[in-house]
Enzyme design. Structure first.
Site, PDB file in Angstrom:
ATOM      1  N   HIS A   1      -7.648  -5.705  -0.414  1.00  0.00           N
ATOM      2  CA  HIS A   1      -6.428  -4.999  -0.052  1.00  0.00           C
ATOM      3  C   HIS A   1      -5.875  -5.539   1.265  1.00  0.00           C
ATOM      4  O   HIS A   1      -6.633  -5.798   2.215  1.00  0.00           O
ATOM      5  CB  HIS A   1      -6.759  -3.516   0.086  1.00  0.00           C
ATOM      6  CG  HIS A   1      -5.577  -2.617   0.212  1.00  0.00           C
ATOM      7  ND1 HIS A   1      -4.673  -2.434  -0.816  1.00  0.00           N
ATOM      8  CD2 HIS A   1      -5.158  -1.809   1.230  1.00  0.00           C
ATOM      9  CE1 HIS A   1      -3.756  -1.556  -0.430  1.00  0.00           C
ATOM     10  NE2 HIS A   1      -4.015  -1.174   0.806  1.00  0.00           N
TER      11      HIS A   1
ATOM     12  N   SER B   1       0.848  -1.193   0.000  1.00  0.00           N
ATOM     13  CA  SER B   1       0.000   0.000   0.000  1.00  0.00           C
ATOM     14  C   SER B   1       0.884   1.245   0.000  1.00  0.00           C
ATOM     15  O   SER B   1       1.691   1.421  -0.913  1.00  0.00           O
ATOM     16  CB  SER B   1      -0.963  -0.044   1.186  1.00  0.00           C
ATOM     17  OG  SER B   1      -1.995   0.893   1.042  1.00  0.00           O
TER      18      SER B   1
ATOM     19  N   GLU C   1      -8.916  -5.453  -4.645  1.00  0.00           N
ATOM     20  CA  GLU C   1      -8.371  -4.540  -3.638  1.00  0.00           C
ATOM     21  C   GLU C   1      -9.453  -3.693  -2.965  1.00  0.00           C
ATOM     22  O   GLU C   1      -9.535  -3.594  -1.740  1.00  0.00           O
ATOM     23  CB  GLU C   1      -7.360  -3.590  -4.304  1.00  0.00           C
ATOM     24  CG  GLU C   1      -6.173  -4.256  -4.947  1.00  0.00           C
ATOM     25  CD  GLU C   1      -4.983  -4.389  -4.023  1.00  0.00           C
ATOM     26  OE1 GLU C   1      -5.103  -4.071  -2.823  1.00  0.00           O
ATOM     27  OE2 GLU C   1      -3.914  -4.823  -4.507  1.00  0.00           O
TER      28      GLU C   1
END
Length: 483
Positions: free
Chosen positions: A406, A182, A313
Site C-alpha cells: 500500500h 487510499s 497492499e
C-alpha cells in the site's frame, strides 16, 4: 517571485523551475462558530498573501517507529488549514488540471507531504493542486443532526475554488481530473456519487480505494456515542467541540485501535467491515446512496475513470507491525480470512495457490483482495468504460518483505523517487524508467481520458500491470473472491 490573482485576493508564490503557490485558503478556518459547519468562504484580502510555504494542516497525531518512517506525516499547527497548493507551468494558457486528495484513513495526512510535490507534473504541462480537508471527528462525526460529511464538503469547496480560480493559474476549469490514494481514492469514488460534486471534475483516478467504504447513519451514531463515552461528554457535536484537541485526537486513535482489534458488527455496525470509524456517511441527502449503487445507476457516467490497486497492499499493515510473523498457524489466518468474508473453501484455495507461503503471506493476499482489489473490480463493472491497472513492483525495503505494498506507487505517480522521505519505503535505486511510465500514464489520462490499453469489461477484464517489465493482460479467471 510570482504573483497570481484569486477571487479573494492576490497571492505571491515562488518562481523556480515551475511556479508554485502554497497554503492558499479556499474556505474559512473551521474553528469557533465555523466548527462542525459546512465550509464558508475565507475573508478576502487586498495585499498579496505570502504563499511561498505550506499552510497549516488538519489536526492529527504523529506516528512513531517503523510505520512513521514508511508513512511520514507533516504536521503544521494553525487554524487556517482549509488550504490548497498549486504548481503550474505558467499563469497563461489552459493546461489540464489535476487535483490530488490525500489518504490517511480519514484521520491523518495532508497535501503538504513532500512526496506530493507537484513540480514534475507542472514541468510536464499540468496544473497540479493538492488540498487539505477536515479529518476525524471534525470531518466525519455525525449524530444525525446538522450537516454530515463535512470533510467531503471541504473537498467540494476546494474543487469549487479550482473551478472559479484555476484559470488565473494557467489551468483549464473545463478539464479537471481528481485523483487520490487510499482514503483519498475512497473520497474520489464517493464524490462520483454526490450530486453536489457534479460538473466539478471530468476525469477521476482512484489508487487503492473504491466505493465500499461508506457507513450508515446508524453506524455513525454508534461511533459518535462511543467517542463521547471515551471523552466523558454528552453525545453531541457541541459537547465534543469543548474537548481540547489533543484529548480528542487521542480518543480518535483509541477508537481506531479498538475497531482493528475487535471488528464486531454488533458493536461497530458497518465500521466492522470498513475498519474506518470516521468515514463518509450515506445520509440520504448529500450522499443519497452507497457509491457503488449510485454509480451502477448512472451517476458520473460521463466521467472518465481509471482505478487500480497494488499487488500486495496489505503487507504494509502486516509486515512492519509484526502481525504477519505472529500469524503462524492456519487456524489463525483462516479465522482472519473469514472475517473478511472469504468462505472456508476460498481460504483453502488461497493456501493451495501459494505453495510455500507463510500464514501471514496468505492473510496478506486475502486482505489485499477483499479490501482493495475486489472493490476496485466491482466499481469497474459498475462504471462502463473504466480502465484498470495493477502496480506490482516489489520494494526491496525491509529485507524485501514489504513487496508491492500500500502507498508504494505514490512516488512513481508524482515521479518523486529522489524525495528523501520515500527512501525507507522504496529502498535503494527504485526504477526511474517505471516512474517515468506511471507518471506519463497519469498525465496522458488527465489530458485525453484514455490510456494506451482497452477499458475493463466483465467479458474482457483488461488490466495494465506496472512492473519491470510492464504488461497488459486479460484475465478471465481471477480466482476466489471475498464477498
Amino acid at each position: 517571485m510570482a504573483l497570481a490573482g484569486t477571487q479573494y485576493g492576490p497571492v505571491r508564490g515562488t518562481d523556480a523551475d515551475v511556479l508554485s503557490f502554497k497554503g492558499i485558503p479556499y474556505a474559512a478556518p473551521p474553528v469557533g462558530p465555523n466548527r462542525f459547519q459546512p465550509p464558508r468562504p475565507p475573508e478576502p484580502w487586498t495585499s498579496p498573501r505570502d504563499s511561498r510555504g505550506y499552510g497549516a494542516t488538519a489536526p492529527q497525531t504523529r506516528i512513531e517507529g517503523v510505520m512513521g518512517q514508511l508513512i511520514p506525516r507533516t504536521i503544521i499547527p494553525g487554524d487556517d488549514y482549509l488550504n490548497l497548493n498549486v504548481w503550474t507551468p505558467g499563469l497563461t494558457g489552459r493546461a489540464p488540471v489535476m487535483v490530488f486528495i490525500h489518504g490517511g484513513s480519514f484521520t491523518s495526512g495532508s497535501g503538504a507531504l513532500s512526496v506530493y510535490d507537484g513540480t514534475r507534473f507542472a514541468r510536464d504541462g499540468v496544473v497540479l493542486v493538492t488540498i487539505n480537508y477536515r479529518l476525524g471527528a471534525d470531518g466525519f462525526l455525525w449524530f444525525g443532526d446538522g450537516t454530515p460529511n463535512l470533510g467531503l464538503l471541504d473537498q467540494i469547496a476546494a474543487l469549487t475554488w479550482v473551478r472559479d480560480n484555476i484559470d488565473g493559474f494557467g489551468g483549464d476549469p473545463g478539464n479537471v481530473t481528481i485523483f487520490g490514494e487510499s482514503a483519498g481514492a475512497m473520497s474520489v469514488c464517493t464524490l462520483l456519487a454526490m450530486p453536489a460534486a457534479e460538473g466539478l471534475f471530468h476525469r477521476a483516478i482512484a489508487q487503492s480505494g473504491a466505493g465500499h467504504n461508506t457507513i450508515s447513519p446508524e453506524s455513525a451514531r454508534l461511533v459518535g456515542t462511543r467517542l463521547a463515552a471515551a471523552l466523558g461528554t454528552a453525545p453531541t457535536r457541541e459537547a465534543i467541540a469543548d474537548v481540547p484537541v489533543p484529548q480528542l485526537l487521542a480518543a480518535q486513535d483509541m477508537l481506531s485501535q479498538q475497531v482493528s482489534a475487535k471488528p464486531r458488527a454488533k458493536r461497530w455496525g458497518d465500521v466492522a467491515r470498513t475498519l474506518l470509524p470516521f468515514s463518509p456517511v450515506v445520509d440520504g441527502d448529500l450522499l443519497p446512496g452507497a457509491p457503488l449503487d449510485r454509480i451502477r445507476a448512472g451517476a458520473a457516467a460521463d466521467v472518465d475513470l481509471l482505478i487500480g490497486t497494488n499487488s500486495e497492499e496489505a503487507r504494509l499493515f502486516l509486515v512492519p507491525t509484526g502481525v504477519a510473523a505472529r500469524m503462524n498457524t492456519p487456524l489463525l489466518y483462516a479465522a482472519a480470512a473469514l472475517r473478511f468474508g472469504l468462505p472456508v473453501s476460498g481460504v483453502r484455495r488461497y493456501r493451495a495457490n501459494r505453495p510455500g507461503a507463510t500464514a501471514g503471506d496468505v492473510l496478506a493476499a486475502v486482505m489485499t483482495d477483499s479490501y482493495y482489489r475486489i472493490p476496485a473490480i466491482r466499481l469497474a463493472e459498475a462504471h462502463r468504460g473504466t480502465y484498470m491497472y495493477e502496480f506490482g513492483w516489489r520494494s526491496p525495503a525491509c529485507d524485501g518483505t514489504l513487496g508491492a505494498c500500500h502507498a508504494l506507487e505514490l512516488a512513481f505517480v508524482f515521479n518523486n523517487l529522489d524525495d528523501p522521505s520515500t527512501a525507507p519505503m522504496l529502498g535503494p535505486a527504485p526504477p526511474q524508467h517505471l516512474a517515468d511510465l506511471v507518471h506519463r500514464t497519469w498525465l496522458n489520462f488527465a489530458t485525453t481520458g484514455t490510456p494506451d490499453w482497452p477499458p475493463y469489461t466483465p467479458e474482457q477484464p483488461t488490466t495494465r500491470h506496472f512492473n519491470t517489465p510492464s504488461t497488459t493482460t486479460t484475465n478471465t479467471n481471477p480466482g476466489p473472491t471475498p464477498h
